[in-house]
Design a protein around this motif. Structure first.
Motif, PDB file in Angstrom:
ATOM      1  N   THR A  17     -17.586 -16.453 -13.583  1.00 41.22           N
ATOM      2  CA  THR A  17     -18.216 -15.261 -13.018  1.00 41.22           C
ATOM      3  C   THR A  17     -18.043 -14.027 -13.897  1.00 41.22           C
ATOM      4  O   THR A  17     -18.793 -13.061 -13.770  1.00 41.22           O
ATOM      5  CB  THR A  17     -17.638 -14.941 -11.628  1.00 41.22           C
ATOM      6  N   GLY A  18     -17.021 -14.028 -14.760  1.00 43.74           N
ATOM      7  CA  GLY A  18     -16.736 -12.856 -15.572  1.00 43.74           C
ATOM      8  C   GLY A  18     -15.910 -11.815 -14.855  1.00 43.74           C
ATOM      9  O   GLY A  18     -15.554 -10.780 -15.430  1.00 43.74           O
ATOM     10  N   SER A  19     -15.578 -12.061 -13.603  1.00 42.56           N
ATOM     11  CA  SER A  19     -14.787 -11.124 -12.802  1.00 42.56           C
ATOM     12  C   SER A  19     -13.501 -11.796 -12.350  1.00 42.56           C
ATOM     13  O   SER A  19     -13.492 -12.981 -11.998  1.00 42.56           O
ATOM     14  CB  SER A  19     -15.583 -10.671 -11.570  1.00 42.56           C
ATOM     15  N   LEU A  20     -12.408 -11.027 -12.314  1.00 43.72           N
ATOM     16  CA  LEU A  20     -11.137 -11.546 -11.824  1.00 43.72           C
ATOM     17  C   LEU A  20     -11.044 -11.499 -10.300  1.00 43.72           C
ATOM     18  O   LEU A  20     -10.063 -11.976  -9.718  1.00 43.72           O
ATOM     19  CB  LEU A  20      -9.974 -10.764 -12.437  1.00 43.72           C
ATOM     20  N   ASP A  21     -12.046 -10.941  -9.653  1.00 45.57           N
ATOM     21  CA  ASP A  21     -12.103 -10.917  -8.195  1.00 45.57           C
ATOM     22  C   ASP A  21     -12.433 -12.323  -7.703  1.00 45.57           C
ATOM     23  O   ASP A  21     -13.510 -12.862  -7.975  1.00 45.57           O
ATOM     24  CB  ASP A  21     -13.176  -9.928  -7.744  1.00 45.57           C
ATOM     25  N   ARG A  22     -11.510 -12.928  -6.956  1.00 50.30           N
ATOM     26  CA  ARG A  22     -11.714 -14.307  -6.516  1.00 50.30           C
ATOM     27  C   ARG A  22     -12.951 -14.460  -5.635  1.00 50.30           C
ATOM     28  O   ARG A  22     -13.600 -15.510  -5.623  1.00 50.30           O
ATOM     29  CB  ARG A  22     -10.468 -14.804  -5.770  1.00 50.30           C
ATOM     30  N   SER A  23     -13.287 -13.405  -4.895  1.00 55.50           N
ATOM     31  CA  SER A  23     -14.457 -13.487  -4.018  1.00 55.50           C
ATOM     32  C   SER A  23     -15.766 -13.542  -4.812  1.00 55.50           C
ATOM     33  O   SER A  23     -16.816 -13.886  -4.251  1.00 55.50           O
ATOM     34  CB  SER A  23     -14.486 -12.307  -3.053  1.00 55.50           C
ATOM     35  N   SER A  24     -15.713 -13.227  -6.102  1.00 54.35           N
ATOM     36  CA  SER A  24     -16.921 -13.327  -6.929  1.00 54.35           C
ATOM     37  C   SER A  24     -17.435 -14.760  -6.972  1.00 54.35           C
ATOM     38  O   SER A  24     -18.630 -15.005  -7.156  1.00 54.35           O
ATOM     39  CB  SER A  24     -16.654 -12.812  -8.350  1.00 54.35           C
ATOM     40  N   VAL A  25     -16.534 -15.714  -6.792  1.00 52.45           N
ATOM     41  CA  VAL A  25     -16.918 -17.123  -6.762  1.00 52.45           C
ATOM     42  C   VAL A  25     -17.872 -17.388  -5.603  1.00 52.45           C
ATOM     43  O   VAL A  25     -18.871 -18.102  -5.740  1.00 52.45           O
ATOM     44  CB  VAL A  25     -15.668 -18.025  -6.652  1.00 52.45           C
ATOM     45  N   ASP A  26     -17.589 -16.786  -4.444  1.00 50.86           N
ATOM     46  CA  ASP A  26     -18.410 -17.020  -3.254  1.00 50.86           C
ATOM     47  C   ASP A  26     -19.846 -16.546  -3.483  1.00 50.86           C
ATOM     48  O   ASP A  26     -20.807 -17.221  -3.109  1.00 50.86           O
ATOM     49  CB  ASP A  26     -17.806 -16.306  -2.049  1.00 50.86           C
ATOM     50  N   VAL A  27     -19.984 -15.377  -4.096  1.00 51.12           N
ATOM     51  CA  VAL A  27     -21.311 -14.814  -4.369  1.00 51.12           C
ATOM     52  C   VAL A  27     -22.086 -15.724  -5.306  1.00 51.12           C
ATOM     53  O   VAL A  27     -23.270 -16.026  -5.072  1.00 51.12           O
ATOM     54  CB  VAL A  27     -21.179 -13.403  -4.972  1.00 51.12           C
ATOM     55  N   HIS A  28     -21.424 -16.193  -6.354  1.00 53.26           N
ATOM     56  CA  HIS A  28     -22.098 -17.044  -7.339  1.00 53.26           C
ATOM     57  C   HIS A  28     -22.420 -18.427  -6.769  1.00 53.26           C
ATOM     58  O   HIS A  28     -23.442 -19.025  -7.131  1.00 53.26           O
ATOM     59  CB  HIS A  28     -21.250 -17.170  -8.594  1.00 53.26           C
ATOM     60  N   MET A  29     -21.574 -18.950  -5.875  1.00 53.52           N
ATOM     61  CA  MET A  29     -21.883 -20.248  -5.262  1.00 53.52           C
ATOM     62  C   MET A  29     -23.134 -20.150  -4.402  1.00 53.52           C
ATOM     63  O   MET A  29     -23.987 -21.044  -4.420  1.00 53.52           O
ATOM     64  CB  MET A  29     -20.696 -20.742  -4.432  1.00 53.52           C
TER      65      MET A  29
END
Length: 337
Positions: free
Chosen positions: A132-144
């Motif tokens: 994702t390029g972000s260290l925010d773990r919730s960024s994974v949810d957005v990309h999924m």
């Protein structure tokens, strides 16, 4: 796509599709040297690290139901994500490969040239990976979510599995682990008074609490958080239990006060080794020949060591520690003691 072996499983008052991936009960054995050091009369360990599929670990338990559901819906792609050291992602990639499905993996952060540990195994299994390029773990949810929408537009049938498999279907596998352990102790003269386990996304603890209530097991559950503050994961565990009760059409007596989670052992952060965790890994290896991992079980054992020196476990002479797996993390530079 290969879907042979899909079965219907009765759990609670529901019937759920299940893909069998675990063919034997995981071993339970005593840790006498470690028990003596911790001042316990009995100390057992349940070895979910020895699940034979996909390099083991208890994430396989939840995936039996998550992937069973995906296959029943004729999905052809599994989408999930986490950090590059994730046991859940590695296990998901292994199940996808076995079933002839595509695995689309979303990692937080930026890709590094170093390929080792679980990340290496995921690549070995043929999964496709993105960062994702972000260290925010919730960024994974957005990309999924975005990945699922894109694949659907392209004619695929994706199935999104939440980070860590933390969902009602994922919890069911851990509920059944309680039933398994009760059967293993059925002919023994004593049982654990307390079960201690690591807590990350909350699915394991939710399942063990719900299963303990549903099957009327005689022990209490205590968790060591390795991922986020105890109050955050406590709320997540309670929500997972509530959602799983609805899925299974059952009720439990689990309350907020039942969800006991101990802080203080995350160390520098989730996925980062801690000095106490590394010491605990060495302790278990030297005393018992059992290898823990730096992300979950090493920190959890460090928590157990501390609890045994406090009044919290002063009255508990018989304790069981749940080994959830994760040893590939020992082979990542900087992740071992």
């Amino acid at each position: 796509m290969r879907i042979r072996g899909l079965r219907q499983c009765f759990v609670g008052n529901s019937v759920l599709p299940r893909l069998p991936l675990i063919w034997h009960r995981t071993p339970v054995h005593e840790l006498p040297s470690l028990a003596k050091k911790l001042g316990r009369k009995r100390l057992w360990i349940k070895r979910d690290d020895l699940i034979t599929f996909g390099f083991g670990g208890n994430k396989i338990r939840g995936l039996e139901f998550l992937v069973g559901d995906a296959l029943s819906r004729e999905a052809d792609t599994l989408i999930t994500g986490a950090g590059p050291l994730s046991n859940h992602v590695r296990a998901t990639a292994a199940v996808a490969a076995k079933c002839g499905m595509r695995a689309a993996i979303i990692y937080w952060g930026k890709e590094t040239p170093q390929i080792s540990g679980n990340f290496q195994l995921v690549r070995m299994l043929g999964a496709e990976t993105w960062f994702t390029g972000s260290l925010d773990r919730s960024s994974v949810d957005v990309h999924m979510k975005s990945m699922a929408e894109q694949l659907t537009r392209n004619g695929a049938k994706p199935y999104v599995i939440p980070r860590g498999g933390a969902s009602p279907l994922g919890v069911v596998g851990h509920v059944l682990a309680v039933q398994e352990l009760l059967k293993q102790f059925a002919r023994r003269t004593s049982m654990p008074e307390v079960i201690v386990l690591p807590v990350g996304s909350g699915g394991t603890m939710a399942g063990w609490l719900l299963g303990t209530s549903y099957y009327k097991a005689p022990w209490r559950i205590e968790g060591i958080t390795v991922s986020r503050p105890a109050y955050e994961v406590q709320a997540q565990v309670l929500q997972l239990i509530c959602d799983t009760e609805r899925l299974l059409d059952i009720r439990s007596d689990v309350t907020k006060h039942s969800v006991v989670i101990h802080d203080g052992h995350i160390g520098p952060g989730y996925g980062c080794p801690s000095a106490e965790g590394s010491a605990a890994i060495c302790l278990a290896a030297v005393e018992e020949g059992v290898f823990l991992d730096p992300v979950y079980t090493g920190k959890a054992l460090a928590g157990l060591v501390e609890l045994c020196a406090t009044e919290r476990l002063m009255d508990a002479k018989a304790v069981l520690f749940l080994h959830t797996g994760g040893q590939p993390g020992l082979f990542v530079p900087g992740q071992y003691p």
